[in-house]
Write a protein that holds these residues in place. Structure first.
Motif, PDB file in Angstrom:
ATOM      1  N   VAL A 220      -8.193   7.918   5.291  1.00 24.33           N
ATOM      2  CA  VAL A 220      -8.006   6.486   5.065  1.00 24.33           C
ATOM      3  C   VAL A 220      -8.256   5.750   6.377  1.00 24.33           C
ATOM      4  CG1 VAL A 220      -6.381   4.701   4.331  1.00 24.33           C
ATOM      5  CG2 VAL A 220      -6.313   6.971   3.262  1.00 24.33           C
TER       6      VAL A 220
ATOM      7  N   GLU B 169      -8.764  -0.077   5.503  1.00 31.06           N
ATOM      8  CA  GLU B 169      -8.366   0.050   4.108  1.00 31.06           C
ATOM      9  C   GLU B 169      -6.877  -0.198   3.894  1.00 31.06           C
ATOM     10  OE1 GLU B 169     -10.831   3.353   1.931  1.00 31.06           O
ATOM     11  OE2 GLU B 169     -10.382   4.023   3.999  1.00 31.06           O
TER      12      GLU B 169
ATOM     13  N   TYR C 123       0.861  -1.181   0.000  1.00 33.74           N
ATOM     14  CA  TYR C 123       0.000   0.000   0.000  1.00 33.74           C
ATOM     15  C   TYR C 123       0.898   1.232   0.000  1.00 33.74           C
ATOM     16  CZ  TYR C 123      -3.239   3.579   1.684  1.00 33.74           C
ATOM     17  OH  TYR C 123      -3.992   4.720   1.810  1.00 33.74           O
TER      18      TYR C 123
ATOM     19  N   ASP D 100      -2.642   5.547  -3.179  1.00 32.75           N
ATOM     20  CA  ASP D 100      -3.916   6.142  -2.798  1.00 32.75           C
ATOM     21  C   ASP D 100      -3.650   7.644  -2.686  1.00 32.75           C
ATOM     22  OD1 ASP D 100      -6.145   7.088  -1.377  1.00 32.75           O
ATOM     23  OD2 ASP D 100      -6.208   5.340  -0.057  1.00 32.75           O
TER      24      ASP D 100
ATOM     25  N   ASN E 203       0.488   5.746   0.004  1.00 27.90           N
ATOM     26  CA  ASN E 203      -0.391   6.911   0.073  1.00 27.90           C
ATOM     27  C   ASN E 203       0.432   8.151  -0.224  1.00 27.90           C
ATOM     28  OD1 ASN E 203      -1.375   9.320   1.932  1.00 27.90           O
ATOM     29  ND2 ASN E 203      -3.157   8.106   1.381  1.00 27.90           N
TER      30      ASN E 203
END
Length: 128
Positions: A40, A44, A12, A33, A14
């Motif tokens: 967030v 998630e 992940y 993201d 961000n």
């Protein structure tokens, strides 16, 4: 003794700035993201072994003049480290790396660094 090789991959990412997210995507083959990390939810974010993050340095750098170097008193960017704390409290990775500028040590007369370390310790991470 033969050492094994472990594959490390990003689960992940961000990044609120779309231009920086595009560069990240090009270099690391993952689409970050692009929401504000404060939006967030913990659910998630996938489980992970290591969290690596850099909260904005604009509040901590000695070159910050406009706005002035406010450190943790900057409500917008000076408190985003709390988002890292929130995530490590919830996900409890084996380790984390928090990156910032060297001037973080002296921001707010040392108060910023002490607060950040204290919050990470409260989250259960105290072997620095």
């Amino acid at each position: 003794m033969k050492r094994g090789l472990k594959v490390i991959y990003t689960t992940y990412a961000n990044e609120i700035d779309e231009k920086i997210a595009a560069i990240f995507s090009e270099n690391f083959n993952i689409n970050p993201d692009v929401r504000d990390v404060r939006e967030v939810t913990d659910k998630e974010i996938p489980e992970h072994n290591v969290l690596i993050g850099g909260f904005p340095c604009v509040s901590f750098s000695i070159v910050a003049q406009n706005p002035k170097r406010l450190g943790i008193k900057n409500e917008l960017s000076g408190k985003l480290f709390f988002e890292m704390v929130r995530i490590i409290k919830e996900k409890q990775p084996k380790a984390f790396i928090a990156e910032n500028v060297k001037d973080l040590l002296s921001a707010n007369k040392g108060e910023a660094f002490r607060l950040i370390i204290s919050e990470f310790e409260k989250a259960g991470y105290n072997d620095i």
